[in-house]
Structure formats: C-alpha cells, structure tokens
Write a protein that holds these residues in place. Structure first.
Motif, mmCIF file in Angstrom:
data_model
loop_
_atom_site.group_PDB
_atom_site.id
_atom_site.type_symbol
_atom_site.label_atom_id
_atom_site.label_comp_id
_atom_site.label_asym_id
_atom_site.label_seq_id
_atom_site.Cartn_x
_atom_site.Cartn_y
_atom_site.Cartn_z
ATOM 1 N N UNK A 263 24.952 82.882 -23.086
ATOM 2 C CA UNK A 263 24.527 83.225 -23.919
ATOM 3 C C UNK A 263 23.965 82.219 -25.000
ATOM 4 N N UNK A 264 23.414 82.274 -26.313
ATOM 5 C CA UNK A 264 23.063 80.514 -26.776
ATOM 6 C C UNK A 264 22.957 80.752 -28.384
ATOM 7 N N UNK B 280 25.062 94.554 -38.410
ATOM 8 C CA UNK B 280 25.958 93.649 -38.512
ATOM 9 C C UNK B 280 25.152 92.722 -39.154
ATOM 10 N N UNK B 281 25.453 91.270 -39.295
ATOM 11 C CA UNK B 281 25.028 90.188 -40.013
ATOM 12 C C UNK B 281 24.129 89.289 -38.798
ATOM 13 N N UNK B 282 24.169 89.347 -37.468
ATOM 14 C CA UNK B 282 24.039 88.931 -36.080
ATOM 15 C C UNK B 282 23.087 89.552 -35.276
ATOM 16 N N UNK B 283 21.970 89.346 -34.853
ATOM 17 C CA UNK B 283 20.927 90.719 -34.419
ATOM 18 C C UNK B 283 21.336 91.576 -33.275
ATOM 19 N N UNK C 16 14.315 70.031 -36.833
ATOM 20 C CA UNK C 16 13.813 71.734 -37.003
ATOM 21 C C UNK C 16 14.813 72.613 -36.707
ATOM 22 N N UNK C 17 15.538 72.807 -35.999
ATOM 23 C CA UNK C 17 16.529 73.802 -36.129
ATOM 24 C C UNK C 17 17.962 73.244 -35.595
ATOM 25 N N UNK D 207 18.983 84.163 -36.656
ATOM 26 C CA UNK D 207 20.679 84.155 -37.515
ATOM 27 C C UNK D 207 21.648 83.479 -37.002
ATOM 28 N N UNK D 208 21.660 81.965 -37.366
ATOM 29 C CA UNK D 208 22.284 81.252 -37.177
ATOM 30 C C UNK D 208 23.677 81.223 -38.346
ATOM 31 N N UNK D 209 24.995 81.089 -38.042
ATOM 32 C CA UNK D 209 25.215 80.267 -37.576
ATOM 33 C C UNK D 209 25.990 81.023 -35.669
#
Length: 210
Positions: free
Chosen positions: A58-59, A151-154, A86-87, A64-66
C-alpha cells in the motif's frame, strides 16, 4: 487512556489503559505487531475461495489524498523526480508491504444481492488496509463510502479491476450500495488478544457482531 483507534465506521473492541506504564507497554505491543485482532465484515459478492491471503503493498494516493491505494510500478514511476514540496512528505514514503488473511464464514443476501460474511485479520496493520485490500480484491466492504463503488478514493483500491476471479460486478456493487443506503459500513472489530505489558498475563476478548 485510549491505546488505539478503530477505522472508519468500524464498531467493536477498543483497548483502554488505566496506567501510564500500561499505555506505554501497549503502544510497544501494537508497534511491534504483538497484538492479534480479527474483524468480521460483509463484503460485496460471493467469494469462491474458503480462505486466502491478500498480499498487496500500500501507498498514499497522491491523486486522491489523504486516502490509500495499492502501490503499482506505474504510480511509483509517476512519483520519481517529485519533491516533498510538490506532493507532501507522506506521499513520498516507500510502499508498505501489507498482508490480510480472510476466511469466508458464510454466504448471505442483502435485499436479494449476494454478499459474503468474512473474518479478516490484518497481519501488517496499515492505514485503511482492510478497506483497500477488500476493494482491490474485488469484494469491497458493504457500506464503504470511501473505498467502495463510486467512493471518494480510487476505485478497486487503485487497480484497473479487482483481482479475485469471483469479483463482484459493478452492477452488483451498485445494487448493494443502494440497498445499504446511509447505514454504517459493515465491519466489526470482533476479537483482540495480547499479553499484558506489565503482568505478562495472556488476555483475550471477543464481541458479537451487531
């Protein structure tokens, strides 16, 4: 004093420490993976396997932070050459090896839609690990409005599609999401066991799923 937290919308067991010594010791047990926990969840679709292990690093998801996602070579290459400015420093952390054991406890239906009741054990205890792994496996947790369908995440934990040969179809996931409505996510911290950090006594608790 609260020793640890439960994940998003998760019900079930939480450990509290009554002394500073116990709190410090429990923090060490959690950090060194000496606490055994299991969860019970309803997931979308009918899982073919009786049991198995989901092994996906996992990363943090820079798109799609956080939120978290499964780490892929493509996303690692995309981060090459970027700076913390940058990120963000957290996004440049190395992918974390993550293992989740699952065992199917039963096959059920939610308003006519196939769901599976599973026992989940997080071997590595990463942030949102159970949510991401179930989604990437193709059987997202019922009621998961972050890592589940739309959903909100990927989607699919960041993969093109779920890895399970019996993965739930988009149509099935959407039907289950509609049936679950605004109800909480169906995951429950069911058991926890460890050796008391001060007395050395073996301790174990269980909680019935609501």
């Amino acid at each position: 004093m609260v020793v640890h937290r439960l994940g998003m919308d998760t019900s079930g067991l939480v450990v509290f420490a009554r002394t500073e010594a116990a709190l410090k010791g429990m923090n060490t047990l959690f950090r060194t993976r000496q606490v055994t926990r299991s969860y019970e969840a309803l997931v979308c679709g009918s899982i073919e396997e009786d049991e198995g292990v989901i092994n996906m690093p996992l990363m943090r998801d820079y798109e799609n932070p956080p939120y978290m996602r499964v780490s892929t070579d493509e996303h690692q290459r995309a981060l090459m050459g970027l700076s913390a400015e940058d990120v963000g420093k957290k996004l440049l952390e190395r992918p974390k090896e993550s293992l989740t054991k699952f065992a199917v406890a039963g096959k059920e239906e939610l308003e006519g839609n196939a769901v599976s009741r599973v026992t989940l054990s997080s071997i590595s205890g990463r942030t949102h690990q159970l949510n991401v792994h179930c989604a990437a496996f193709g059987h997202p947790i019922v009621g998961d409005k972050v890592y589940g369908i739309n959903g909100e995440a990927a989607a699919n934990g960041g993969l093109e599609e779920g890895t399970s040969s019996s993965k739930a179809s988009v149509e099935l996931q959407e039907a289950i999401a509609s049936a679950s409505g605004d109800k909480p996510m169906c995951v429950h911290a069911k058991t926890i066991s460890f050796e008391h950090p001060v007395t050395g006594e073996k301790m174990s608790w269980s909680s019935n799923t609501p």
